[in-house]
Design a protein around this motif. Structure first.
Motif, PDB file in Angstrom:
ATOM      1  N   THR A  76       0.818  -1.220   0.000  1.00  0.00           N
ATOM      2  CA  THR A  76       0.000   0.000   0.000  1.00  0.00           C
ATOM      3  C   THR A  76       0.847   1.264   0.000  1.00  0.00           C
ATOM      4  O   THR A  76       0.352   2.333  -0.342  1.00  0.00           O
ATOM      5  N   SER A  77       2.117   1.157   0.351  1.00  0.00           N
ATOM      6  CA  SER A  77       2.978   2.335   0.373  1.00  0.00           C
ATOM      7  C   SER A  77       3.643   2.599  -0.967  1.00  0.00           C
ATOM      8  O   SER A  77       4.277   3.630  -1.157  1.00  0.00           O
ATOM      9  N   CYS A  78       3.507   1.681  -1.920  1.00  0.00           N
ATOM     10  CA  CYS A  78       4.115   1.844  -3.244  1.00  0.00           C
ATOM     11  C   CYS A  78       3.319   2.857  -4.055  1.00  0.00           C
ATOM     12  O   CYS A  78       2.089   2.862  -4.035  1.00  0.00           O
ATOM     13  N   THR A  79       4.036   3.681  -4.812  1.00  0.00           N
ATOM     14  CA  THR A  79       3.357   4.639  -5.682  1.00  0.00           C
ATOM     15  C   THR A  79       3.492   4.281  -7.146  1.00  0.00           C
ATOM     16  O   THR A  79       2.813   4.837  -7.979  1.00  0.00           O
ATOM     17  N   GLY A  80       4.373   3.356  -7.480  1.00  0.00           N
ATOM     18  CA  GLY A  80       4.580   2.950  -8.868  1.00  0.00           C
ATOM     19  C   GLY A  80       4.498   1.445  -8.988  1.00  0.00           C
ATOM     20  O   GLY A  80       4.095   0.754  -8.073  1.00  0.00           O
TER      21      GLY A  80
END
Length: 82
Positions: A76-80
């Motif tokens: 959930t902390s990934c943006t890509g």
């Protein structure tokens, strides 16, 4: 001992399945979303690519898979795409 790789013809049935057009109800089911969500996404430009002919909206399964794949995340902390 060396093994030979045989040239196998492409699976035309699978390609036809992915390239074929489906309506918005099937597309919504394919993405596990509601038809209304797909409609909102089309208005905002967020959703997958679609085709419009008159009042008819159609999607290709390969476009749905491509769009869904761009939203794949490892956490959930990934943006890509990780």
């Amino acid at each position: 001992m060396q093994t030979q790789v045989q040239n196998t013809p492409p699976n035309h049935a699978a390609l036809d399945y992915l390239e074929g057009f489906i309506g918005e109800t099937l597309a919504a089911d394919f993405l596990c979303q509601s038809v209304r969500t797909l409609q909102k996404w089309r208005v905002t430009g967020f959703g997958p690519k679609f085709y419009k002919s008159g009042r008819s909206i159609r999607y290709r399964r390969c476009d749905l898979l491509e769009w869904a794949d761009t939203r794949r995340r490892a956490s959930t902390s990934c943006t890509g795409n990780n």
